[in-house]
Design a protein around this motif. Structure first.
Motif, PDB file in Angstrom:
ATOM      1  N   HIS A  40       1.148  -1.001  -0.092  1.00  9.08           N
ATOM      2  CA  HIS A  40      -0.235   0.070   0.018  1.00  9.08           C
ATOM      3  C   HIS A  40       0.735   1.387  -0.051  1.00  9.08           C
ATOM      4  O   HIS A  40       2.313   1.722   1.014  1.00  9.08           O
ATOM      5  CB  HIS A  40      -0.952   0.148   1.593  1.00  9.08           C
ATOM      6  N   THR A  41       0.176   2.288  -0.581  1.00 16.27           N
ATOM      7  CA  THR A  41       0.528   3.307  -0.511  1.00 16.27           C
ATOM      8  C   THR A  41       0.058   4.765  -0.018  1.00 16.27           C
ATOM      9  O   THR A  41       0.629   5.980   0.148  1.00 16.27           O
ATOM     10  CB  THR A  41       1.615   3.672  -2.155  1.00 16.27           C
ATOM     11  N   THR A  42      -1.181   4.392  -0.428  1.00 12.67           N
ATOM     12  CA  THR A  42      -1.896   5.780  -0.178  1.00 12.67           C
ATOM     13  C   THR A  42      -3.889   4.601   0.868  1.00 12.67           C
ATOM     14  O   THR A  42      -3.593   3.681   0.185  1.00 12.67           O
ATOM     15  CB  THR A  42      -2.319   6.188  -0.990  1.00 12.67           C
ATOM     16  N   ARG A  43      -3.732   5.794   1.780  1.00 18.34           N
ATOM     17  CA  ARG A  43      -5.645   4.806   2.450  1.00 18.34           C
ATOM     18  C   ARG A  43      -5.017   3.284   3.340  1.00 18.34           C
ATOM     19  O   ARG A  43      -5.681   2.502   2.532  1.00 18.34           O
ATOM     20  CB  ARG A  43      -6.292   4.817   1.358  1.00 18.34           C
ATOM     21  N   THR A  45      -3.818   2.057   6.957  1.00 17.97           N
ATOM     22  CA  THR A  45      -3.860   1.972   8.432  1.00 17.97           C
ATOM     23  C   THR A  45      -2.618   0.654   9.064  1.00 17.97           C
ATOM     24  O   THR A  45      -3.184  -0.091   8.584  1.00 17.97           O
ATOM     25  CB  THR A  45      -4.996   1.539   8.799  1.00 17.97           C
TER      26      THR A  45
END
Length: 292
Positions: A40-43, A45
């Motif tokens: 993951h690079t965005t959004r 947790t």
């Protein structure tokens, strides 16, 4: 002939048994879990395994904690908002929030805002036991003071409950069974053994006043707060004391019927008098000197 062959092994090596061979990977269960990971690079947790694999939290509580940690600051996480978002319902969501509070992943603080209104601020902790960053950052160059862990305030004792006039063992056992059964009607009323022992005399006092178990159960479970009581035992103790019904009307005992003996003829004066057996009347039995 007296020289040893340097290329010959000094001793033979035994076979490597099982899966202990250094070049062999451990056999995996063919039907087990496999991962198809994409970075993951965005959004995204970050969630610790201490939460995702918590041995005591329910699956609803773990999922709810993950959802709350993914929300931005200032998002509403009250029971009404969460109930409109998820299909679990208010009861299960309230129980999951209490689980997270017990294990330190959540805390709720009531604060007064300008204007006098009281609001509830929810604090989500992604790693219980570690002091997070302060909400107010220090100015550059200001030395950071070591944070002292907050001391937990001692828990207030439960309110006193009424006592029965005759605490018979059977009466107290019936009261204990009634309290233990409350969680079947509302999972938020799960009581500890210590709380049950404190509340049982209060329920026994109600039962002693001719209140049916169904009426006691209704008085304790009706009109609970939508978000659930913060201390179920304290709420039940308050209701047992404040809503205690009056004593039932006094029941006068019926006097025993008056016994009427048959008439007998006095052996002395032949007058009639009532007596269970034959004999002399009162005047004939009384000495003359006593009468004088």
């Amino acid at each position: 002939m007296d020289r040893q062959n340097p290329s010959a092994p000094s001793r033979a090596r035994g076979p490597v048994a099982g899966y202990k061979h250094p070049n062999r990977r451990p056999q995996q269960y063919p039907g087990g879990l496999d991962h198809d990971h994409t970075r993951h690079t965005t959004r995204f947790t970050v969630v610790g395994n201490h939460l995702a694999q918590h041995p005591e939290l329910s699956l609803v509580a773990i999922g709810l904690a993950l959802h709350i940690q993914s929300l931005p600051k200032g998002a509403r996480v009250d029971i009404k908002t969460l109930t409109s978002r998820f299909p679990e319902g208010a009861t299960r969501i309230a129980a999951a929030l209490r689980e997270l509070e017990v294990h330190g992943y959540l805390s709720r603080v009531r604060e007064r805002v300008p204007g006098g209104r009281i609001v509830t601020r929810t604090i989500s902790c992604n790693q219980p036991g570690h002091q997070g960053k302060s909400a107010v950052d220090h100015a550059p160059g200001t030395p950071t003071q070591p944070k002292q862990p907050k001391k937990r305030a001692p828990r207030k004792p439960l309110p006193a409950v009424p006592r029965p006039g005759h605490p018979a063992p059977a009466l107290l056992q019936a009261a204990t069974d009634l309290l233990a059964d409350l969680r079947r009607q509302d999972s938020r009323l799960l009581l500890s053994a210590c709380d049950t022992a404190h509340l049982a005399p209060g329920v026994a006092a109600w039962l002693e006043r001719d209140v049916t178990p169904a009426a006691v159960r209704h008085a304790l479970t009706a009109d609970l707060p939508p978000e659930g009581p913060r201390r179920p035992a304290a709420l039940l103790a308050h209701r047992l004391a404040v809503q205690l019904p009056p004593l039932p009307p006094f029941r006068a005992q019926t006097p025993p019927p008056t016994v009427r003996h048959p008439l007998q003829n006095c052996d002395g004066c032949d007058r009639a008098f009532r007596s269970p057996t034959r004999g002399r009347c009162h005047d004939c039995r009384t000495p003359v000197s006593a009468v004088a």
